[in-house]
Design an enzyme around this catalytic site. Structure first.
Site, PDB file in Angstrom:
ATOM      1  N   ASP A  73      -4.784  -3.875  -7.740  1.00 38.28           N
ATOM      2  CA  ASP A  73      -3.887  -3.938  -8.886  1.00 38.28           C
ATOM      3  C   ASP A  73      -2.557  -4.578  -8.485  1.00 38.28           C
ATOM      4  O   ASP A  73      -1.950  -4.182  -7.488  1.00 38.28           O
ATOM      5  CB  ASP A  73      -3.652  -2.535  -9.444  1.00 38.28           C
ATOM      6  CG  ASP A  73      -2.894  -2.540 -10.769  1.00 38.28           C
ATOM      7  OD1 ASP A  73      -3.008  -3.539 -11.509  1.00 38.28           O
ATOM      8  OD2 ASP A  73      -2.205  -1.547 -11.063  1.00 38.28           O
ATOM      9  N   SER A 104       0.804   2.485  -5.092  1.00 39.40           N
ATOM     10  CA  SER A 104      -0.231   3.452  -5.464  1.00 39.40           C
ATOM     11  C   SER A 104      -0.391   4.501  -4.367  1.00 39.40           C
ATOM     12  O   SER A 104       0.555   5.214  -4.058  1.00 39.40           O
ATOM     13  CB  SER A 104      -1.551   2.718  -5.752  1.00 39.40           C
ATOM     14  OG  SER A 104      -2.526   3.613  -6.252  1.00 39.40           O
ATOM     15  N   THR A 105      -1.564   4.581  -3.743  1.00 36.84           N
ATOM     16  CA  THR A 105      -1.833   5.606  -2.737  1.00 36.84           C
ATOM     17  C   THR A 105      -0.808   5.529  -1.605  1.00 36.84           C
ATOM     18  O   THR A 105      -0.622   4.483  -1.006  1.00 36.84           O
ATOM     19  CB  THR A 105      -3.246   5.441  -2.154  1.00 36.84           C
ATOM     20  OG1 THR A 105      -4.177   5.296  -3.215  1.00 36.84           O
ATOM     21  CG2 THR A 105      -3.622   6.635  -1.295  1.00 36.84           C
ATOM     22  N   HIS A 130       1.061   4.491  -9.585  1.00 41.36           N
ATOM     23  CA  HIS A 130      -0.119   5.092 -10.190  1.00 41.36           C
ATOM     24  C   HIS A 130       0.007   6.614 -10.099  1.00 41.36           C
ATOM     25  O   HIS A 130       0.007   7.184  -9.019  1.00 41.36           O
ATOM     26  CB  HIS A 130      -1.388   4.632  -9.473  1.00 41.36           C
ATOM     27  CG  HIS A 130      -1.676   3.176  -9.643  1.00 41.36           C
ATOM     28  ND1 HIS A 130      -2.435   2.461  -8.744  1.00 41.36           N
ATOM     29  CD2 HIS A 130      -1.310   2.288 -10.602  1.00 41.36           C
ATOM     30  CE1 HIS A 130      -2.534   1.199  -9.149  1.00 41.36           C
ATOM     31  NE2 HIS A 130      -1.842   1.078 -10.266  1.00 41.36           N
ATOM     32  N   MET A 172      -4.597   1.508  -2.818  1.00 43.44           N
ATOM     33  CA  MET A 172      -5.996   1.109  -2.760  1.00 43.44           C
ATOM     34  C   MET A 172      -6.320   0.144  -3.883  1.00 43.44           C
ATOM     35  O   MET A 172      -5.754   0.228  -4.973  1.00 43.44           O
ATOM     36  CB  MET A 172      -6.881   2.350  -2.856  1.00 43.44           C
ATOM     37  CG  MET A 172      -8.356   2.102  -2.578  1.00 43.44           C
ATOM     38  SD  MET A 172      -9.244   3.657  -2.335  1.00 43.44           S
ATOM     39  CE  MET A 172      -8.530   4.218  -0.787  1.00 43.44           C
TER      40      MET A 172
END
Length: 394
Positions: free
Chosen positions: A335, A212-213, A239, A332
């Site tokens: 998930d 993700s991030t 994401h 973050m």
């Protein structure tokens, strides 16, 4: 020394500068270092305002985002840059070019003319600025351990309820925005839970990655070093909003020895092919005759995301059991953590990115605490470990 992360906002729209300044100032760990209406003014202001992170529009007069990134590189400026990108096919193409030129990440730009969930947009902006600015500030200020935790850890205000409003309405209001979740959480990880696999690891037939991030740049560091001899298909959930993943896959395909594409419903898993989950859709794997296929789903969000890492990992664990390699990387939240732990219980091999190399040690940390991570790996060693595990079974 300021205890807040300093943000330079660069956008030619006065409305957008006002709106984003309001979002930044509403976050207790962020402050506006300065604003600029184009890239040239931003370059002039950097020495004076000393930012930790730059939020940069793409389309601007005099010097646009791409030109700014090139000049940033020429001047050897290492301050992280997060792009504000419009949700158009042209915007997606330019955004990927910005990542190639050194931008750290991008956020979908809020619209001033459309009523939108500004709380969600504010959350995304604040999380990105905290993540990248915090990582840079950590290096710049030499903060570690409890000092870094104190610097970055913020208790969020309660979620604001009420009707959605336009960007103009929020920009005009004086009341601060509030956020649903903590903007940063960095206490040391707890001891991992013990997981006893129900079967021994088998030959690796598929590799699944959740990220993700910090993911766009992390993947750009990993995929060029994957071995062309890897035979296992690789499935990736990054994401990312709809409209960007096809261009993202194409940009990775340009630098990866393996073929990279955006996953499509019904794709048959092929040897040595990398599949990127399309934005705003989950991907799962299913057995169909002698083949394994990808199904693209628009079922509800999971863990606040679509695509969700947990959805992919759950299907991989059920279909491949102990014949899979699961990898969780910077991001973050949590998930992917639950289902990575389940993959390990099924006998799969698992890796997690280590804390020091993560932009946000969130998803890998939760997975580690749940017992889902067999081995923590720094980003600069991730491709090497994937190659070793994958090629050992070729």
């Amino acid at each position: 020394m300021s205890e807040k992360i300093r943000v330079l906002i660069v956008d030619d729209s006065a409305l957008m500068r006002n709106l984003i300044s309001k979002i930044v100032e509403s976050a207790p760990n962020l402050e506006v270092a300065d604003t600029a209406m184009n890239g040239q003014f931003a370059l002039d202001k950097i020495p004076r305002c000393n930012p930790d992170v730059i939020l940069l529009d793409v389309e601007m007069p005099v010097m646009n985002g791409l030109q700014f990134l090139q000049e940033r590189k020429n001047q050897k400026i290492d301050i992280p840059v997060v792009m504000l990108s419009s949700l158009t096919s042209e915007g997606a193409t330019v955004t990927m070019q910005c990542l190639e030129k050194g931008a750290s990440d991008f956020i979908q730009k809020p619209s001033g003319s459309i009523s939108l969930d500004i709380q969600k947009v504010a959350q995304q902006i604040t999380e990105a600025l905290t993540s990248y600015g915090g990582s840079y500030a950590k290096k710049k200020r030499g903060l570690t351990g409890s000092a870094l935790h104190t610097y970055l850890n913020i208790d969020a205000a309660p979620e604001t309820k009420g009707p959605q409003k336009t960007a103009e309405q929020y920009a005009a209001e004086k009341m601060p925005l509030t956020f649903e979740t903590p903007l940063w959480a960095s206490p040391a990880p707890k001891a991992p839970a013990e997981i006893k696999p129900v079967r021994e690891p088998g030959k690796i037939e598929v590799i699944a990655i959740g990220i993700s991030t910090g993911g766009p740049n992390a993947l750009r560091e990993v995929v060029p070093h994957l071995n062309i001899k890897i035979k296992q298909p690789i499935l990736i959930v990054q994401h990312m909003p709809a409209g960007f993943t096809k261009e993202f896959a194409a940009s990775l395909n340009n630098i990866c020895p393996l073929a990279v594409k955006e996953a499509e419903d019904g794709d048959v898993l092929k040897r040595g092919q990398i599949y990127i989950a399309p934005g705003n859709h989950h991907i799962v794997v299913m057995k169909k005759g002698l083949d394994h296929i990808i199904r693209v789903l628009d079922t509800p969000q999971r863990n606040g995301h679509r695509p969700s890492v947990d959805v992919l990992f759950e299907s991989v664990g059920m279909v491949f059991q102990n014949h899979a390699l699961g990898i969780i990387m910077t991001g973050m939240g949590g998930d992917g953590a639950k289902e990575l732990a389940e993959m390990r219980r099924q006998g799969a091999r698992t890796l997690g990115q280590d804390e020091d190399s993560c932009i946000v040690y969130g998803m890998p940390k939760v997975a580690y605490e749940m017992g889902g991570v067999q081995e923590q790996v720094p980003l600069n060693m991730m491709a090497k470990r994937i190659n070793e595990i994958a090629l050992a079974d070729n």
